[in-house]
Design a protein around this motif. Structure first.
Motif: not given
Ligand SMILES: Cc1ncc(COP(=O)(O)O)c(C=O)c1O
Length: 370
Positions: A58-59, A155, A157-158, A179, A184
């Motif tokens: 996700g990053t 974003d 990711a969640q 992500s 997740k």
């Molecule tokens: C809000 C949010 N953004 C970005 C990320 C980053 O995802 P990843 O851990 O897959 O790099 C997360 C992951 O925990 C997240 O909760």
């Protein structure tokens, strides 16, 4: 009891996961194998996006979106101070400056009413975070950002699987980034992520960046990363997509049941626990089921002593993180985020929670509020 039980889920999806992983192992295309393209088609269709570009995390998804939009030194990018570090980390990684906008106290998402005041001539993008599985208010955010021609990167990711006005999270703005971290809502068995957009040029740029900026073999018009999703993770995600709708429905049902049980347990002191609020335009995928209590740290200690795992997302708002000290943002600068950081606590949540688990958690919570 586990905070997130991935082993029960594995037992359900095992035949498909095992068969799909075995196929990858036998075929030998461990990176950019056919599963990756197949997954991108499934996910794009699921979200209603023209393009899905899978990536390594996700990053990386957020980072690649910023790189594709050519955001860098001297630029400002607006995001929430109440989120996981990655949301703002990527802004600093491309050399830009994170600018925080306080959150709505009910949804914990970026407050559109405070957005316009944070826009300057240097602002180059907005990254609203759809926290805990509930989308930010994208109509309001897109409208304000649109007036300043600013790209909006969700974003997500969640929030993969959540909806806003009937549309899927990740497909609510120019680009969505999610992500597939194991815990997740849609989790792989390792790291993974994906980008979604309807914009052909942006999709092409993001595809190139995840592969070292390569447009054809060993020809690199731009900088990029080793940002690909592994074939084995794509195989796992394809198997998990077979049960995903069912799991999203289970999460919503379990969250409603938690709220009902908490209301009953705290009928004599309704102010002691605040249950999650879901805005009328939203369905929530409950990446976390997060409540607020007054004496949070004591609550967490008592829950632990009672054998019930909890988690705090997140105890320190990003403007108070040591890595962002250089921004010079003092305590009190984002009071809504700071109040939330003192009060929030997440209860065990996953699609395979039982009624008995939930009753036990709520009984413990009643004792732990103390
Ligand atoms: C809000 C949010 N953004 C970005 C990320 C980053 O995802 P990843 O851990 O897959 O790099 C997360 C992951 O925990 C997240 O909760």
């Amino acid at each position: 009891m586990e905070f997130i039980d991935l082993k029960t889920q594995y037992r359900r999806v095992k035949p498909s996961v095992d068969a799909r992983i075995a196929r990858v192992l036998e075929q030998g295309a461990y990176v950019m194998g056919p599963e990756v393209g197949e997954l991108e088609q499934v996910l794009a269709r699921y979200c209603g996006s023209r393009h899905c570009v899978t990536v390594a995390s996700g990053t990386d998804a957020l980072l690649i979106a910023l790189m594709a939009l050519e955001i860098g030194r001297g630029d400002e990018v607006i995001t929430s101070p109440f989120t996981f570090i990655a949301s703002a980390e990527v802004i600093a990684l491309v050399g830009a400056t994170p600018v925080f906008v306080d959150i709505d106290p009910r949804t914990y998402n970026l407050d559109p009413g405070r957005l316009e005041a944070a826009i300057t001539p240097r602002t180059k993008a907005v990254i609203p975070v759809s926290l805990y599985g509930q989308c930010a208010d994208f109509d309001a955010i897109n409208e304000i950002a649109g007036r300043y021609a600013l790209p909006v990167i969700e974003d997500a990711a969640q929030s993969f699987g959540a909806t806003y006005q009937g549309r899927k999270s990740s497909a609510l703005s120019l680009v969505g980034a999610t992500s597939f971290f194991p815990s997740k809502p849609l989790g792989a068995y390792g790291d993974g992520g994906a980008l979604f957009t309807d914009d052909d040029r942006l999709a092409q740029a993001m595809r190139e960046i995840r592969l070292h900026g390569q447009d054809r073999r060993y020809h690199h018009p731009r900088l990029g990363l080793t940002g690909r999703l592994d074939s084995i993770q794509a195989a796992v995600l394809l198997a998990k997509m077979e049960v995903f709708d069912d799991e999203v429905a289970a999460r919503a049902r379990l969250a409603d049941r938690y709220s009902e049980l908490l209301r009953e347990a705290f009928a004599d002191e309704p102010a002691a626990v605040r249950t999650p609020y879901v805005a009328p335009l939203n369905t929530c995928v409950y990446a976390q089921y997060t409540i607020e209590v007054e004496h949070r740290d004591a609550f967490v200690a008592r829950m632990t002593a009672l054998g019930v795992p909890t988690a705090v997302h997140y105890p320190v708002p990003l403007h108070r993180q040591p890595v962002f000290e250089y921004l010079g943002l003092p305590p009190g600068r984002f009071p809504v985020a700071e109040a939330a950081a003192h009060r929030v606590v997440s209860l065990p949540m996953h699609p395979y929670l039982t009624e008995a688990d939930q009753v036990r958690v709520v009984r413990a919570a009643k004792q732990a509020v103390g």
